[in-house]
Design a protein around this motif. Structure first.
Motif, PDB file in Angstrom:
ATOM      1  N   ALA A 161      46.648  41.614  38.464  1.00  0.00           N
ATOM      2  CA  ALA A 161      45.515  42.743  38.167  1.00  0.00           C
ATOM      3  C   ALA A 161      44.302  42.528  39.024  1.00  0.00           C
ATOM      4  CB  ALA A 161      44.925  42.355  36.592  1.00  0.00           C
ATOM      5  N   SER A 162      43.991  41.192  39.370  1.00  0.00           N
ATOM      6  CA  SER A 162      42.862  41.136  40.362  1.00  0.00           C
ATOM      7  C   SER A 162      43.271  41.511  41.808  1.00  0.00           C
ATOM      8  CB  SER A 162      42.610  39.744  40.417  1.00  0.00           C
ATOM      9  OG  SER A 162      43.709  38.794  40.786  1.00  0.00           O
ATOM     10  N   ILE A 163      44.414  41.329  42.318  1.00  0.00           N
ATOM     11  CA  ILE A 163      44.772  41.728  43.593  1.00  0.00           C
ATOM     12  C   ILE A 163      44.965  43.269  43.499  1.00  0.00           C
ATOM     13  CG2 ILE A 163      47.213  41.551  43.358  1.00  0.00           C
ATOM     14  CD1 ILE A 163      44.988  41.018  46.512  1.00  0.00           C
ATOM     15  N   LYS A 164      45.394  43.914  42.388  1.00  0.00           N
ATOM     16  CA  LYS A 164      45.416  45.467  42.522  1.00  0.00           C
ATOM     17  C   LYS A 164      44.094  45.924  42.599  1.00  0.00           C
ATOM     18  CE  LYS A 164      48.255  47.741  39.972  1.00  0.00           C
ATOM     19  NZ  LYS A 164      48.991  47.995  38.857  1.00  0.00           N
ATOM     20  N   LYS A 165      43.059  45.552  41.990  1.00  0.00           N
ATOM     21  CA  LYS A 165      41.614  45.907  42.149  1.00  0.00           C
ATOM     22  C   LYS A 165      41.243  45.810  43.410  1.00  0.00           C
ATOM     23  CE  LYS A 165      37.405  46.210  39.769  1.00  0.00           C
ATOM     24  NZ  LYS A 165      36.613  45.769  38.368  1.00  0.00           N
ATOM     25  N   TRP A 166      41.235  44.738  43.972  1.00  0.00           N
ATOM     26  CA  TRP A 166      40.914  44.359  45.445  1.00  0.00           C
ATOM     27  C   TRP A 166      41.512  45.232  46.455  1.00  0.00           C
ATOM     28  CZ3 TRP A 166      38.154  40.681  47.839  1.00  0.00           C
ATOM     29  CH2 TRP A 166      37.984  40.372  49.170  1.00  0.00           C
ATOM     30  N   ILE A 167      42.713  45.581  46.033  1.00  0.00           N
ATOM     31  CA  ILE A 167      43.372  46.790  47.271  1.00  0.00           C
ATOM     32  C   ILE A 167      42.860  48.148  46.856  1.00  0.00           C
ATOM     33  CG2 ILE A 167      45.516  47.972  47.734  1.00  0.00           C
ATOM     34  CD1 ILE A 167      47.031  45.168  47.534  1.00  0.00           C
ATOM     35  N   ARG A 168      42.576  48.308  45.545  1.00  0.00           N
ATOM     36  CA  ARG A 168      42.045  49.906  45.018  1.00  0.00           C
ATOM     37  C   ARG A 168      40.617  49.889  45.639  1.00  0.00           C
ATOM     38  NH1 ARG A 168      44.408  49.068  39.806  1.00  0.00           N
ATOM     39  NH2 ARG A 168      42.273  48.793  39.282  1.00  0.00           N
ATOM     40  N   SER A 169      39.753  48.938  45.548  1.00  0.00           N
ATOM     41  CA  SER A 169      38.571  48.949  46.258  1.00  0.00           C
ATOM     42  C   SER A 169      38.416  49.377  47.807  1.00  0.00           C
ATOM     43  CB  SER A 169      37.853  47.636  46.197  1.00  0.00           C
ATOM     44  OG  SER A 169      38.317  46.584  46.782  1.00  0.00           O
ATOM     45  N   ALA A 178      45.810  24.746  40.893  1.00  0.00           N
ATOM     46  CA  ALA A 178      46.784  25.232  41.644  1.00  0.00           C
ATOM     47  C   ALA A 178      47.431  26.581  40.998  1.00  0.00           C
ATOM     48  CB  ALA A 178      47.840  24.471  42.054  1.00  0.00           C
ATOM     49  N   LEU A 179      47.303  26.871  39.968  1.00  0.00           N
ATOM     50  CA  LEU A 179      47.857  28.144  39.156  1.00  0.00           C
ATOM     51  C   LEU A 179      46.722  29.047  38.858  1.00  0.00           C
ATOM     52  CD1 LEU A 179      50.154  26.400  36.532  1.00  0.00           C
ATOM     53  CD2 LEU A 179      50.717  27.348  38.771  1.00  0.00           C
ATOM     54  N   GLN A 180      45.526  28.799  39.281  1.00  0.00           N
ATOM     55  CA  GLN A 180      44.482  29.763  39.140  1.00  0.00           C
ATOM     56  C   GLN A 180      44.435  30.750  40.343  1.00  0.00           C
ATOM     57  OE1 GLN A 180      41.002  27.285  39.159  1.00  0.00           O
ATOM     58  NE2 GLN A 180      41.052  26.699  37.141  1.00  0.00           N
ATOM     59  N   CYS A 181      43.986  32.159  39.888  1.00  0.00           N
ATOM     60  CA  CYS A 181      43.977  33.157  40.832  1.00  0.00           C
ATOM     61  C   CYS A 181      42.844  32.844  41.857  1.00  0.00           C
ATOM     62  CB  CYS A 181      43.772  34.567  40.116  1.00  0.00           C
ATOM     63  SG  CYS A 181      43.602  35.898  41.430  1.00  0.00           S
ATOM     64  N   PRO A 182      43.045  32.944  43.140  1.00  0.00           N
ATOM     65  CA  PRO A 182      42.030  32.697  44.028  1.00  0.00           C
ATOM     66  C   PRO A 182      40.679  33.739  43.681  1.00  0.00           C
ATOM     67  CG  PRO A 182      43.998  32.492  45.145  1.00  0.00           C
ATOM     68  CD  PRO A 182      44.398  33.048  43.796  1.00  0.00           C
ATOM     69  N   ILE A 183      41.065  34.857  43.504  1.00  0.00           N
ATOM     70  CA  ILE A 183      39.929  35.857  43.228  1.00  0.00           C
ATOM     71  C   ILE A 183      39.168  35.490  41.860  1.00  0.00           C
ATOM     72  CG2 ILE A 183      39.358  38.289  43.010  1.00  0.00           C
ATOM     73  CD1 ILE A 183      41.845  38.856  44.528  1.00  0.00           C
ATOM     74  N   THR A 184      39.883  35.368  40.774  1.00  0.00           N
ATOM     75  CA  THR A 184      39.196  35.294  39.374  1.00  0.00           C
ATOM     76  C   THR A 184      38.957  33.841  38.854  1.00  0.00           C
ATOM     77  OG1 THR A 184      41.040  35.268  38.170  1.00  0.00           O
ATOM     78  CG2 THR A 184      40.119  37.405  38.787  1.00  0.00           C
ATOM     79  N   ALA A 242      28.301  47.178  32.303  1.00  0.00           N
ATOM     80  CA  ALA A 242      27.246  46.158  32.475  1.00  0.00           C
ATOM     81  C   ALA A 242      28.144  44.791  33.000  1.00  0.00           C
ATOM     82  CB  ALA A 242      26.839  45.445  31.088  1.00  0.00           C
ATOM     83  N   GLY A 243      29.342  44.745  32.858  1.00  0.00           N
ATOM     84  CA  GLY A 243      30.156  43.639  33.221  1.00  0.00           C
ATOM     85  C   GLY A 243      31.155  43.799  34.298  1.00  0.00           C
ATOM     86  N   GLY A 244      31.097  44.971  34.433  1.00  0.00           N
ATOM     87  CA  GLY A 244      32.351  45.346  35.582  1.00  0.00           C
ATOM     88  C   GLY A 244      32.060  45.000  36.884  1.00  0.00           C
ATOM     89  N   GLY A 245      33.049  45.288  37.820  1.00  0.00           N
ATOM     90  CA  GLY A 245      32.681  44.913  39.527  1.00  0.00           C
ATOM     91  C   GLY A 245      32.949  43.613  39.568  1.00  0.00           C
ATOM     92  N   GLY A 246      32.875  43.240  41.058  1.00  0.00           N
ATOM     93  CA  GLY A 246      32.924  42.035  41.680  1.00  0.00           C
ATOM     94  C   GLY A 246      34.396  41.651  41.906  1.00  0.00           C
ATOM     95  N   GLY A 247      35.297  42.517  41.597  1.00  0.00           N
ATOM     96  CA  GLY A 247      36.868  42.414  41.936  1.00  0.00           C
ATOM     97  C   GLY A 247      37.430  41.460  41.044  1.00  0.00           C
TER      98      GLY A 247
END
Length: 727
Positions: A333-341, A308-314, A592-597
């Protein structure tokens, strides 16, 4: 159900909710056209809620102030609920017939009960008990106003009461008489006044620089239910948040700031002097009763489902949970990258995000921290605070009043005396923990620790075999190093080498990360930078941490290396230590490892930006440029890709500067290679069209040089002799 309060409406509109100030009582006035049935249902719910808040006699008895007044208010609410329940049908019919007196009386009651619910909630608010005690007169005044409103509204309802039953009229008269009596007589209890005078007496001794009597301080804490370290720390945390919020918003009463700062100093002094243990789970030798607190805290997290404490994105544990306008919580960090995309929808619900605001979810973060502590892990690092928050912290450079200053100085002196107890490791451990907390978010407290001579003793603990003491000492030094006097004291005490050693061999990962951050703050001074550079292990240690550390350690190592490179000797040492291959690996790894939000991709991108900035600075010198050119055949291609990606403008500027340095020091061979890369010229022209002045200058120079190189390689145009024959 009662209508939403203003901060709840803000949340529904997607706006970040403002934190309601203690003892401020916002309320929603029902509109004139409201239907009678929902208004009466909401009133009954409110009255039952207020009356139910006093059903637990022990909870009322535990209030820090106004216990008698709270009991009376709860009794009146119970009588009012019985009255409204008895006349529900009569009032609904009267309101439907357009009886304005009934609608007016019910609306006034609704507003009054909203305020009463908020006021009683504030009186029993956990962590704010000392603040409530010191504002008992204000709370009593608000309560008298609310009771007067209740009495007036009931009297208005009695006016058209021809069809009201005798029992209902008696109930209404009883409510009215009790409410009018409460409006005239409610005052703080006698014990409230004595406890408040005790607090002011301790603050007066602080202001005079005198040590208060420990028994007086214990009595004050016992009165507000903060007789143990966790409760005392919770009270201090509330006051600290209150102080910083008022400093952020500005325009607050100076008297309030002085009182808040004085109460913080009182709690700080009590926490440091009166208690033998902290909430640190690794603190040993705690008394049995005191040790029960962390065990209870650990047990409280046993029921928490980590998923329940895990980010739904990562799908990773959130370290900085924030809530978006749809009410869903993500890691920042994950939601900011989601919005920036470019995604403007909620990843979970699919609803459109009405606002890009990210509201910190303090409750979720607290659960995460406690969960990690109960497992023996470290607390997740705090993310960079907002600019307003940083400015608010800067305003704490001077104490708010003589009491706050005197209390902080006494607490700091006591901590230093405990840090110097070589024969008492338990006391040293606790003192290091308190120094860490003391120096975290208050500039004046950092100065007090430096003036009291805490820095040499904290440095001494860096070589301690106790991992907890070492960890807390490094964190305290990190906080102190943010102060100019702290940096000076650290270097003058010969601490630069000890910090370098801690960055290399400290027991815990967090301690090594914090030690690297200390080097960053020290590198802001050119003299300190030269001293660190002369330490043989300094730059190799940072390079190793940048290569093999966790995200936060690598980040701290990179920014520290960047600061050290302002020293000329550091360039050669960094190249010799293998900085260029380590930075190239970071940059190539991000491709090599970036992307995917994902949060991991976001961190890789962040490290890649720092790596480009460091490579650009190293390449300013010929040896660095040659090392970059020879590092990897793929590196230059990656740099070209980086210019064309959606990287920050500053990163593109660093990348253009790096390519220009490679061309300047590498000659025609590098220019020939750059000219063959298909994506470079479009990226450079885009940078010229929409870049910073410095980036435009670098990109234009590089374009001209590439064109010059290829123009020189073209065969000369044919010429004709005097007879017109082409030769």
């Amino acid at each position: 159900m009662p209508p939403p309060l203003p901060h709840e409406r803000e949340r529904e509109r997607g706006q970040p909710p403002r934190r309601r100030r203690m003892l401020s009582l916002p309320a929603v006035c029902p509109c004139e056209a409201i239907a009678p049935a929902p208004l009466l249902a909401s009133l009954l719910s409110l009255a039952a809620d207020v009356a139910g808040s006093g059903s637990d006699a022990a909870a009322v008895d535990a209030l820090p102030a106004l216990r008698g007044a709270a009991r009376e208010a709860v009794r009146i609410a119970a009588l009012l609920h019985a009255f409204l329940d008895a006349v529900r049908d009569d009032f609904a019919a009267a309101a439907s017939d357009g009886d304005k007196a009934v609608v007016l009386g019910l609306s006034e009651l609704h507003v009054a009960l909203q305020k009463l619910r908020l006021l009683l909630g504030d009186l029993g608010r956990k962590g704010a008990r000392l603040w409530v005690l010191m504002n008992a007169e204000l709370a009593a005044s608000e309560l008298r106003v609310v009771m007067g409103s209740v009495a007036t509204a009931v009297d208005v309802l009695l006016l058209p009461a021809a069809g009201m039953s005798v029992d209902a009229r008696e109930l209404a008269a009883l409510v009215s008489s009790h409410a009018w009596r409460a409006a005239a007589r409610l005052r703080p209890d006698a014990e409230d006044g004595r406890a408040a005078r005790g607090v002011r007496s301790v603050l007066a001794r602080f202001a005079g620089g005198a040590t208060p009597d420990a028994e007086d301080a214990r009595l004050v804490l016992a009165r507000v239910g903060a007789a143990m370290w966790p409760a005392c720390a919770e009270e201090a945390a509330f006051l600290e948040a209150e102080l910083l919020e008022r400093l952020e918003t500005g325009g607050e009463d100076d008297n309030d700031l002085v009182l808040i700062a004085g109460l913080m100093a009182l709690l700080l002094y009590c926490r440091v002097v009166l208690f033998d243990r902290t909430d640190d789970p690794d603190t040993a030798s705690a008394p049995p009763v005191a040790a029960a607190a962390p065990r209870c805290a650990a047990a409280a997290t046993a029921w928490v489902n980590p998923e329940a404490l895990q980010c739904p994105i990562t799908l990773e544990l959130m370290t900085d949970p924030v809530t978006v306008s749809t009410g869903q919580t993500y890691d920042r960090a994950s939601i900011k990258k989601w919005i920036r995309s470019g995604c403007r929808t909620c990843p979970v619900t699919g609803e459109r995000l009405r606002s890009g605001d990210l509201v910190p979810n303090l409750a979720a973060r607290g659960i995460v921290e406690q969960l990690l502590l109960s497992r023996g892990g470290g607390v997740p690092p705090s993310h960079e605070p907002s600019g307003k928050h940083r400015r608010a912290v800067d305003k704490t450079a001077a104490p708010f009043g003589s009491a706050a200053g005197g209390g902080a100085r006494l607490a700091a002196a006591f901590l230093v005396s405990r840090l110097s107890r070589m024969d008492a490791p338990e006391q040293q451990r606790k003192a290091a923990h308190e120094a860490r907390k003391l120096s975290k978010r208050n500039v004046f407290y950092r100065a007090c620790l430096v003036d009291a001579g805490a820095v040499p003793w904290l440095l001494h603990l860096l070589s301690s075999g106790d991992a907890t003491a070492q960890d807390n000492a490094v964190a305290a030094l990190l906080n102190v190093s943010k102060h100019p006097a702290g940096r000076r004291a650290l270097v003058e005490s010969g601490g630069a080498g000890l910090v370098v050693d801690a960055a290399s061999v400290a027991v815990r990962v967090e301690a090594r990360q914090n030690a690297a951050a200390v080097l960053f703050y020290l590198s802001s001074n050119p003299e300190y930078c030269e001293e660190i550079t002369r330490i043989p292990e300094a730059i190799p240690t940072l390079v190793s941490l940048a290569r093999h550390g966790a995200y936060r350690g690598r980040k701290n190592a990179l920014v520290s290396l960047y600061g050290l490179l302002q020293c000329p000797d550091a360039h050669e040492r960094a190249v010799s230590a293998g900085a260029v291959p380590a930075l190239a690996a970071i940059l190539l790894g991000s491709s090599a490892g970036g992307g995917g939000g994902t949060g991991a991709g976001d961190r890789d991108e962040d490290l890649a930006v720092d790596a480009v900035a460091l490579l650009a600075r190293l390449a300013e010198r010929p040896a660095g440029a040659r090392a970059v050119a020879a590092a990897s055949s793929e590196l230059v291609t990656r740099l070209v890709d980086f210019v064309g990606e959606s990287a920050p403008r500053s990163a593109k500027e660093h990348c253009a500067s790096l390519l220009a340095s490679l061309a300047r020091h590498g000659g025609d061979g590098v220019l020939a290679l750059l000219g063959k890369l298909p994506g470079l010229m479009p990226a450079l022209y885009a940078l010229i069209a929409d870049g910073t002045p410095q980036a435009v200058k670098k990109a234009r120079w590089l374009v001209n040089e590439i064109h010059r190189h290829y123009d020189q390689r073209q065969p000369p145009p044919p010429t004709a002799d005097h007879r017109g024959i082409r030769v």
